[in-house]
Write a protein that holds these residues in place. Structure first.
Motif, PDB file in Angstrom:
ATOM      1  N   ASP A  18      -9.443 -50.058 -27.097  1.00  0.00           N
ATOM      2  CA  ASP A  18      -8.091 -50.311 -26.587  1.00  0.00           C
ATOM      3  C   ASP A  18      -7.784 -49.517 -25.314  1.00  0.00           C
ATOM      4  O   ASP A  18      -6.651 -49.483 -24.850  1.00  0.00           O
ATOM      5  CB  ASP A  18      -7.045 -50.016 -27.663  1.00  0.00           C
ATOM      6  N   GLY A  19      -8.799 -48.834 -24.766  1.00  0.00           N
ATOM      7  CA  GLY A  19      -8.631 -48.099 -23.518  1.00  0.00           C
ATOM      8  C   GLY A  19      -8.269 -46.633 -23.699  1.00  0.00           C
ATOM      9  O   GLY A  19      -8.269 -45.878 -22.732  1.00  0.00           O
ATOM     10  N   ARG A  20      -7.936 -46.229 -24.917  1.00  0.00           N
ATOM     11  CA  ARG A  20      -7.615 -44.816 -25.140  1.00  0.00           C
ATOM     12  C   ARG A  20      -8.904 -43.999 -25.260  1.00  0.00           C
ATOM     13  O   ARG A  20      -9.967 -44.537 -25.548  1.00  0.00           O
ATOM     14  CB  ARG A  20      -6.787 -44.640 -26.415  1.00  0.00           C
ATOM     15  N   ASN A  21      -8.791 -42.706 -25.035  1.00  0.00           N
ATOM     16  CA  ASN A  21      -9.917 -41.788 -25.176  1.00  0.00           C
ATOM     17  C   ASN A  21      -9.913 -41.158 -26.561  1.00  0.00           C
ATOM     18  O   ASN A  21      -8.853 -40.931 -27.152  1.00  0.00           O
ATOM     19  CB  ASN A  21      -9.833 -40.676 -24.126  1.00  0.00           C
ATOM     20  N   PHE A  22     -11.099 -40.851 -27.044  1.00  0.00           N
ATOM     21  CA  PHE A  22     -11.285 -40.194 -28.338  1.00  0.00           C
ATOM     22  C   PHE A  22     -12.093 -38.923 -28.091  1.00  0.00           C
ATOM     23  O   PHE A  22     -13.174 -38.965 -27.501  1.00  0.00           O
ATOM     24  CB  PHE A  22     -12.054 -41.121 -29.287  1.00  0.00           C
ATOM     25  N   ILE A  23     -11.523 -37.787 -28.520  1.00  0.00           N
ATOM     26  CA  ILE A  23     -12.195 -36.499 -28.389  1.00  0.00           C
ATOM     27  C   ILE A  23     -12.261 -35.889 -29.783  1.00  0.00           C
ATOM     28  O   ILE A  23     -11.281 -35.915 -30.531  1.00  0.00           O
ATOM     29  CB  ILE A  23     -11.413 -35.544 -27.458  1.00  0.00           C
ATOM     30  N   LEU A  24     -13.409 -35.320 -30.138  1.00  0.00           N
ATOM     31  CA  LEU A  24     -13.555 -34.654 -31.427  1.00  0.00           C
ATOM     32  C   LEU A  24     -13.983 -33.214 -31.192  1.00  0.00           C
ATOM     33  O   LEU A  24     -14.967 -32.952 -30.493  1.00  0.00           O
ATOM     34  CB  LEU A  24     -14.590 -35.379 -32.302  1.00  0.00           C
ATOM     35  N   ILE A  25     -13.207 -32.287 -31.766  1.00  0.00           N
ATOM     36  CA  ILE A  25     -13.523 -30.862 -31.712  1.00  0.00           C
ATOM     37  C   ILE A  25     -13.299 -30.275 -33.100  1.00  0.00           C
ATOM     38  O   ILE A  25     -12.848 -30.984 -34.009  1.00  0.00           O
ATOM     39  CB  ILE A  25     -12.649 -30.115 -30.671  1.00  0.00           C
ATOM     40  N   GLN A  26     -13.603 -29.008 -33.259  1.00  0.00           N
ATOM     41  CA  GLN A  26     -13.311 -28.300 -34.501  1.00  0.00           C
ATOM     42  C   GLN A  26     -12.483 -27.067 -34.188  1.00  0.00           C
ATOM     43  O   GLN A  26     -12.664 -26.426 -33.146  1.00  0.00           O
ATOM     44  CB  GLN A  26     -14.597 -27.880 -35.215  1.00  0.00           C
ATOM     45  N   ASP A  27     -11.581 -26.714 -35.111  1.00  0.00           N
ATOM     46  CA  ASP A  27     -10.801 -25.497 -34.955  1.00  0.00           C
ATOM     47  C   ASP A  27     -11.666 -24.301 -35.340  1.00  0.00           C
ATOM     48  O   ASP A  27     -12.824 -24.483 -35.752  1.00  0.00           O
ATOM     49  CB  ASP A  27      -9.485 -25.589 -35.749  1.00  0.00           C
ATOM     50  N   PRO A  28     -11.176 -23.074 -35.219  1.00  0.00           N
ATOM     51  CA  PRO A  28     -12.010 -21.904 -35.514  1.00  0.00           C
ATOM     52  C   PRO A  28     -12.593 -21.867 -36.927  1.00  0.00           C
ATOM     53  O   PRO A  28     -13.627 -21.230 -37.159  1.00  0.00           O
ATOM     54  CB  PRO A  28     -11.058 -20.727 -35.274  1.00  0.00           C
ATOM     55  N   ASP A  29     -11.953 -22.546 -37.894  1.00  0.00           N
ATOM     56  CA  ASP A  29     -12.489 -22.584 -39.256  1.00  0.00           C
ATOM     57  C   ASP A  29     -13.233 -23.870 -39.573  1.00  0.00           C
ATOM     58  O   ASP A  29     -13.638 -24.088 -40.708  1.00  0.00           O
ATOM     59  CB  ASP A  29     -11.363 -22.366 -40.270  1.00  0.00           C
ATOM     60  N   GLY A  30     -13.425 -24.727 -38.590  1.00  0.00           N
ATOM     61  CA  GLY A  30     -14.238 -25.912 -38.794  1.00  0.00           C
ATOM     62  C   GLY A  30     -13.479 -27.187 -39.111  1.00  0.00           C
ATOM     63  O   GLY A  30     -14.097 -28.233 -39.316  1.00  0.00           O
ATOM     64  N   LEU A  31     -12.136 -27.161 -39.161  1.00  0.00           N
ATOM     65  CA  LEU A  31     -11.378 -28.386 -39.378  1.00  0.00           C
ATOM     66  C   LEU A  31     -11.607 -29.284 -38.169  1.00  0.00           C
ATOM     67  O   LEU A  31     -11.460 -28.851 -37.031  1.00  0.00           O
ATOM     68  CB  LEU A  31      -9.882 -28.092 -39.538  1.00  0.00           C
ATOM     69  N   PHE A  32     -11.986 -30.518 -38.409  1.00  0.00           N
ATOM     70  CA  PHE A  32     -12.214 -31.473 -37.323  1.00  0.00           C
ATOM     71  C   PHE A  32     -10.866 -31.936 -36.780  1.00  0.00           C
ATOM     72  O   PHE A  32      -9.943 -32.244 -37.543  1.00  0.00           O
ATOM     73  CB  PHE A  32     -13.024 -32.676 -37.806  1.00  0.00           C
ATOM     74  N   ILE A  33     -10.758 -31.989 -35.473  1.00  0.00           N
ATOM     75  CA  ILE A  33      -9.532 -32.425 -34.808  1.00  0.00           C
ATOM     76  C   ILE A  33      -9.881 -33.635 -33.939  1.00  0.00           C
ATOM     77  O   ILE A  33     -10.670 -33.534 -33.001  1.00  0.00           O
ATOM     78  CB  ILE A  33      -8.955 -31.323 -33.886  1.00  0.00           C
ATOM     79  N   GLU A  34      -9.286 -34.784 -34.273  1.00  0.00           N
ATOM     80  CA  GLU A  34      -9.401 -35.982 -33.442  1.00  0.00           C
ATOM     81  C   GLU A  34      -8.229 -35.985 -32.479  1.00  0.00           C
ATOM     82  O   GLU A  34      -7.080 -35.867 -32.899  1.00  0.00           O
ATOM     83  CB  GLU A  34      -9.317 -37.248 -34.294  1.00  0.00           C
ATOM     84  N   LEU A  35      -8.536 -36.114 -31.213  1.00  0.00           N
ATOM     85  CA  LEU A  35      -7.503 -36.226 -30.184  1.00  0.00           C
ATOM     86  C   LEU A  35      -7.643 -37.607 -29.555  1.00  0.00           C
ATOM     87  O   LEU A  35      -8.704 -37.964 -29.043  1.00  0.00           O
ATOM     88  CB  LEU A  35      -7.690 -35.139 -29.125  1.00  0.00           C
ATOM     89  N   ILE A  36      -6.564 -38.404 -29.627  1.00  0.00           N
ATOM     90  CA  ILE A  36      -6.618 -39.781 -29.151  1.00  0.00           C
ATOM     91  C   ILE A  36      -5.477 -40.013 -28.176  1.00  0.00           C
ATOM     92  O   ILE A  36      -4.328 -39.720 -28.477  1.00  0.00           O
ATOM     93  CB  ILE A  36      -6.543 -40.777 -30.323  1.00  0.00           C
ATOM     94  N   GLY A  37      -5.805 -40.527 -26.999  1.00  0.00           N
ATOM     95  CA  GLY A  37      -4.774 -40.822 -26.016  1.00  0.00           C
ATOM     96  C   GLY A  37      -5.377 -41.379 -24.733  1.00  0.00           C
ATOM     97  O   GLY A  37      -6.583 -41.481 -24.587  1.00  0.00           O
ATOM     98  N   LYS A  38      -4.540 -41.731 -23.806  1.00  0.00           N
ATOM     99  CA  LYS A  38      -4.970 -42.286 -22.510  1.00  0.00           C
ATOM    100  C   LYS A  38      -5.648 -41.234 -21.682  1.00  0.00           C
ATOM    101  O   LYS A  38      -5.463 -40.076 -21.785  1.00  0.00           O
ATOM    102  CB  LYS A  38      -3.794 -42.866 -21.741  1.00  0.00           C
TER     103      LYS A  38
END
Length: 167
Positions: free
Chosen positions: A147-167
């Motif tokens: 859909d044209g948005r970007n997807f970024i995957l990172i982890q916080d300091p304790d390993g929780l996965f964080i999905e960041l989705i946006g233009k």
């Protein structure tokens, strides 16, 4: 008369179906994160993700015991939100100094809450903060979704996965 009775039955059934939704006082869910290092997690969520601290509170030993939360250990909670808005989800952050656990490399490595998704208007600023802080993006991210948005995957300091989705 039959039509009136049918309408009344319909209205009563509709009202009973809506009862569960009427029991909810706040439509958002507050999420609590127990961090191994409060300072590192607070820094990550405020300076990298961009959350703001909107409050906090302490739990004393008595309430910790009576509530069943801690067995009597007191602790402090910082309330973070993406926006300082009463309807924003609360991300409560606390720490007991527990050692960091192995988080795994992918979400299926462990059970429980494994990731959260944050929707952004733009991923440019957060991606720059991620790079500036030498935080590793996972997989081949950032990647562009269909859909044209970007997807970024990172982890916080304790390993929780964080999905960041946006233009």
């Amino acid at each position: 008369m039959k039509r009136l009775f049918t309408t009344l039955v319909f209205l009563l059934c509709t009202l009973s179906l809506c009862q569960a939704q009427n029991e909810v006082d706040n439509p958002s869910i507050s999420i609590a994160m127990i961090a191994s290092d409060m300072d590192a997690s607070y820094d990550f969520y405020t300076n990298i993700i961009g959350m703001v601290e909107t409050g906090g509170f302490g739990i004393d030993a008595s309430f910790g015991e009576k509530s069943g939360l801690t067995g009597g250990t007191p602790y402090d909670v910082k309330i973070l939100k993406l926006l300082d808005d009463p309807h924003s989800t609360e991300f409560k952050l606390a720490s007991f100094g527990n050692p960091k656990e192995e988080s795994g490399k992918v979400i299926q490595d462990k059970n429980g809450v494994r990731y959260i998704t944050i929707y952004l208007k733009s991923t440019a600023e957060v991606l720059q903060r991620i790079k500036d802080s030498n935080i590793e993006t996972l997989g081949d991210t950032p990647i562009q979704l269909s859909d044209g948005r970007n997807f970024i995957l990172i982890q916080d300091p304790d390993g929780l996965f964080i999905e960041l989705i946006g233009k």
